[in-house]
Enzyme design. Structure first.
Site, PDB file in Angstrom:
ATOM      1  N   GLY A  14      35.207  48.681  54.327  1.00  0.00           N
ATOM      2  CA  GLY A  14      33.817  48.245  54.482  1.00  0.00           C
ATOM      3  C   GLY A  14      33.006  48.601  53.246  1.00  0.00           C
ATOM      4  O   GLY A  14      33.513  49.229  52.307  1.00  0.00           O
ATOM      5  N   GLN A  15      31.744  48.208  53.236  1.00  0.00           N
ATOM      6  CA  GLN A  15      30.881  48.483  52.066  1.00  0.00           C
ATOM      7  C   GLN A  15      30.820  49.977  51.774  1.00  0.00           C
ATOM      8  O   GLN A  15      31.038  50.414  50.639  1.00  0.00           O
ATOM      9  CB  GLN A  15      29.445  48.012  52.319  1.00  0.00           C
ATOM     10  CG  GLN A  15      29.253  46.532  52.444  1.00  0.00           C
ATOM     11  CD  GLN A  15      27.763  46.198  52.373  1.00  0.00           C
ATOM     12  OE1 GLN A  15      27.215  46.056  51.277  1.00  0.00           O
ATOM     13  NE2 GLN A  15      27.106  46.073  53.504  1.00  0.00           N
ATOM     14  N   ASP A  40      42.776  51.765  63.702  1.00  0.00           N
ATOM     15  CA  ASP A  40      41.775  51.215  64.612  1.00  0.00           C
ATOM     16  C   ASP A  40      41.160  52.390  65.363  1.00  0.00           C
ATOM     17  O   ASP A  40      41.842  53.043  66.160  1.00  0.00           O
ATOM     18  CB  ASP A  40      42.449  50.228  65.569  1.00  0.00           C
ATOM     19  CG  ASP A  40      41.458  49.604  66.554  1.00  0.00           C
ATOM     20  OD1 ASP A  40      40.324  50.120  66.688  1.00  0.00           O
ATOM     21  OD2 ASP A  40      41.829  48.608  67.189  1.00  0.00           O
ATOM     22  N   THR A  66      29.557  45.656  62.873  1.00  0.00           N
ATOM     23  CA  THR A  66      28.272  45.447  62.197  1.00  0.00           C
ATOM     24  C   THR A  66      27.732  44.010  62.350  1.00  0.00           C
ATOM     25  O   THR A  66      26.723  43.674  61.727  1.00  0.00           O
ATOM     26  CB  THR A  66      28.384  45.788  60.691  1.00  0.00           C
ATOM     27  OG1 THR A  66      29.472  45.045  60.134  1.00  0.00           O
ATOM     28  CG2 THR A  66      28.609  47.265  60.462  1.00  0.00           C
ATOM     29  N   THR A 105      22.056  53.818  61.862  1.00  0.00           N
ATOM     30  CA  THR A 105      21.221  52.702  61.413  1.00  0.00           C
ATOM     31  C   THR A 105      19.762  52.808  61.847  1.00  0.00           C
ATOM     32  O   THR A 105      19.453  53.421  62.879  1.00  0.00           O
ATOM     33  CB  THR A 105      21.818  51.389  61.985  1.00  0.00           C
ATOM     34  OG1 THR A 105      20.907  50.324  61.751  1.00  0.00           O
ATOM     35  CG2 THR A 105      22.049  51.468  63.484  1.00  0.00           C
ATOM     36  N   ASP A 106      18.907  52.161  61.081  1.00  0.00           N
ATOM     37  CA  ASP A 106      17.491  51.984  61.436  1.00  0.00           C
ATOM     38  C   ASP A 106      17.322  51.164  62.716  1.00  0.00           C
ATOM     39  O   ASP A 106      16.265  51.191  63.329  1.00  0.00           O
ATOM     40  CB  ASP A 106      16.774  51.266  60.279  1.00  0.00           C
ATOM     41  CG  ASP A 106      17.450  49.949  59.923  1.00  0.00           C
ATOM     42  OD1 ASP A 106      18.653  49.980  59.618  1.00  0.00           O
ATOM     43  OD2 ASP A 106      16.798  48.888  59.960  1.00  0.00           O
ATOM     44  N   TYR A 129      23.626  45.800  69.214  1.00  0.00           N
ATOM     45  CA  TYR A 129      24.130  46.581  68.073  1.00  0.00           C
ATOM     46  C   TYR A 129      23.400  47.918  67.979  1.00  0.00           C
ATOM     47  O   TYR A 129      24.026  48.984  67.912  1.00  0.00           O
ATOM     48  CB  TYR A 129      23.966  45.768  66.778  1.00  0.00           C
ATOM     49  CG  TYR A 129      24.161  46.577  65.514  1.00  0.00           C
ATOM     50  CD1 TYR A 129      25.432  46.965  65.091  1.00  0.00           C
ATOM     51  CD2 TYR A 129      23.064  46.960  64.727  1.00  0.00           C
ATOM     52  CE1 TYR A 129      25.597  47.716  63.927  1.00  0.00           C
ATOM     53  CE2 TYR A 129      23.232  47.702  63.571  1.00  0.00           C
ATOM     54  CZ  TYR A 129      24.490  48.079  63.179  1.00  0.00           C
ATOM     55  OH  TYR A 129      24.657  48.820  62.034  1.00  0.00           O
ATOM     56  N   LYS A 133      24.939  51.688  68.510  1.00  0.00           N
ATOM     57  CA  LYS A 133      24.908  52.724  67.462  1.00  0.00           C
ATOM     58  C   LYS A 133      24.187  53.969  67.962  1.00  0.00           C
ATOM     59  O   LYS A 133      24.578  55.097  67.642  1.00  0.00           O
ATOM     60  CB  LYS A 133      24.228  52.182  66.201  1.00  0.00           C
ATOM     61  CG  LYS A 133      24.983  51.073  65.471  1.00  0.00           C
ATOM     62  CD  LYS A 133      26.284  51.543  64.826  1.00  0.00           C
ATOM     63  CE  LYS A 133      26.077  52.512  63.693  1.00  0.00           C
ATOM     64  NZ  LYS A 133      27.382  52.900  63.067  1.00  0.00           N
ATOM     65  N   TRP A 154      19.656  48.382  55.509  1.00  0.00           N
ATOM     66  CA  TRP A 154      19.684  47.298  54.519  1.00  0.00           C
ATOM     67  C   TRP A 154      20.720  47.592  53.414  1.00  0.00           C
ATOM     68  O   TRP A 154      20.378  47.645  52.214  1.00  0.00           O
ATOM     69  CB  TRP A 154      18.291  47.111  53.912  1.00  0.00           C
ATOM     70  CG  TRP A 154      17.260  46.560  54.863  1.00  0.00           C
ATOM     71  CD1 TRP A 154      17.234  46.680  56.231  1.00  0.00           C
ATOM     72  CD2 TRP A 154      16.082  45.807  54.527  1.00  0.00           C
ATOM     73  NE1 TRP A 154      16.120  46.053  56.747  1.00  0.00           N
ATOM     74  CE2 TRP A 154      15.400  45.511  55.727  1.00  0.00           C
ATOM     75  CE3 TRP A 154      15.530  45.370  53.322  1.00  0.00           C
ATOM     76  CZ2 TRP A 154      14.204  44.789  55.749  1.00  0.00           C
ATOM     77  CZ3 TRP A 154      14.335  44.659  53.361  1.00  0.00           C
ATOM     78  CH2 TRP A 154      13.686  44.364  54.561  1.00  0.00           C
TER      79      TRP A 154
END
Ligand SMILES: NC(=O)c1ccc[n+]([C@@H]2O[C@H](COP(=O)([O-])OP(=O)(O)OC[C@H]3O[C@@H](n4cnc5c(N)ncnc54)[C@H](OP(=O)(O)O)[C@@H]3O)[C@@H](O)[C@H]2O)c1
Length: 300
Positions: A14-15, A40, A66, A105-106, A129, A133, A154
């Site tokens: 992932g990023q 996994d 995501t 996450t926000d 989502y 989270k 972001w």
């Protein structure tokens, strides 16, 4: 030679996972960053086998479901990856005496606050989502006595699909883009998130009593999606890359299955105070990624 220090990074393709792989870790650190196919995190037997094979000193969970819009109709899968699995990872980390860092996450907030969100502001996820989270944060904190939850927002990088890459792709085909102007947030480089996770992890390895709990990390400053698009395309134009004009539109003109917070800004005072981490401006982070992408393109 120092003993190897093994660190598990889930979601290694992932990023954030890729940025963690690329980060400059001390020589004794061995990063194990399996991708989804290799580990996994929703498979308890596979997670147990990974811990049985390697004495991890820290676990950084960068794996997540995501797909924000798809999650609206895929609730079970989103909760399995984002809520149940992080709890299992945190429990396994706690049993092994390993540090646990969970990326969040926000989207745990509803965006109705008029200032940047601080860590103990009330939650109010607008969609599946965000709810999954949030459940993941709670599962991790319940399973591990000294876990860190790092909320970010972001996320941008040269990898995978993200807003920055989408803008460059669309600008290559169209002279004008319509982009949402009434959602504001803090664009954040995956490389900077990885650097922050590295700093936190190394601090925990040196001092297991380091402060834990929920922290916010985003690049400094704020903008709207339309403002971000304009900045990306101005940078691209200056470097001979694709560009387009950007018309700001209201969220109501761009309906999506999942509602998104109008205010995604996160305050970073707590991480500055406890860990002396001071994020650079989002404009610098974005310029670095645009440079990386356009250099890659030129080299191709
Ligand atoms: N992207 C954003 O704008 C944003 C904003 C705020 C917070 N975050 C948070 O930041 C973290 C990293 O996000 P990112 O942007 O790096 O996301 P990403 O690029 O989508 O990476 C997530 C990775 O998790 C993997 N994954 C999904 N299900 C898995 C499973 N069951 N087991 C193992 N791996 C699995 C995915 O693999 P496949 O693709 O092969 O399934 C993907 O490589 C996440 O916690 C996310 O919630 C992201």
């Amino acid at each position: 030679m120092a003993e190897p220090v093994h660190i598990l990074v889930t979601g290694g393709a992932g990023q954030v996972g890729l940025a963690l792989r690329r980060a400059a870790w001390p020589a004794e650190v061995v990063i194990h960053a399996p991708d989804h196919a290799e580990l996994d995190i929703t498979d308890p037997a596979a997670v147990a086998a990974a811990f049985a094979r390697t004495p991890f000193k820290a676990v950084i969970n960068a794996a997540a479901y995501t797909a924000v819009d798809k999650a609206e109709t895929d609730r079970e899968a989103a909760f399995a990856v984002n809520a149940t699995a992080p709890g299992l990872l945190a429990a396994a980390a706690a049993r092994s005496g390993a540090a646990m860092l969970q990326v969040s996450t926000d989207y745990v907030f509803d965006g109705s606050k008029s200032a940047p969100y601080v860590e103990d502001d009330a939650w109010g996820p607008l969609g599946v989502y965000g709810a999954s989270k949030l459940a993941g944060e709670q599962a991790v904190l319940a399973a591990h006595p000294r876990a860190v939850i790092l909320r970010t927002a972001w996320v941008l990088s040269p990898d995978r699909a993200n807003f920055l890459k989408t803008m460059l792709r669309l600008a290559a085909d169209r002279p004008a883009l319509r982009v949402v102007e009434d959602q504001i947030g803090c664009p954040t480089s995956a490389a900077d998130i990885a650097e922050t996770l590295k700093t936190l992890t190394l601090r925990f390895l040196a001092d297991p009593g380091a402060p834990s709990g929920v922290y916010h990390f985003v690049n400094a400053g704020e903008t709207s999606w339309a403002g971000l698009a304009r900045h990306i395309l101005t940078l691209s134009a200056a470097r001979g890359g694709p560009t387009a004009t950007v018309e700001g539109i209201p969220t109501t003109d761009y309906p999506t299955p999942a509602r998104r917070p109008a205010n995604s800004r996160l305050a970073t005072d707590k991480i500055a105070r406890d860990f002396a981490i001071h994020p650079r401006p989002w404009q610098d982070a974005v310029a670095e990624i645009v440079d990386q992408l356009l250099t890659e393109r030129a080299a191709a």
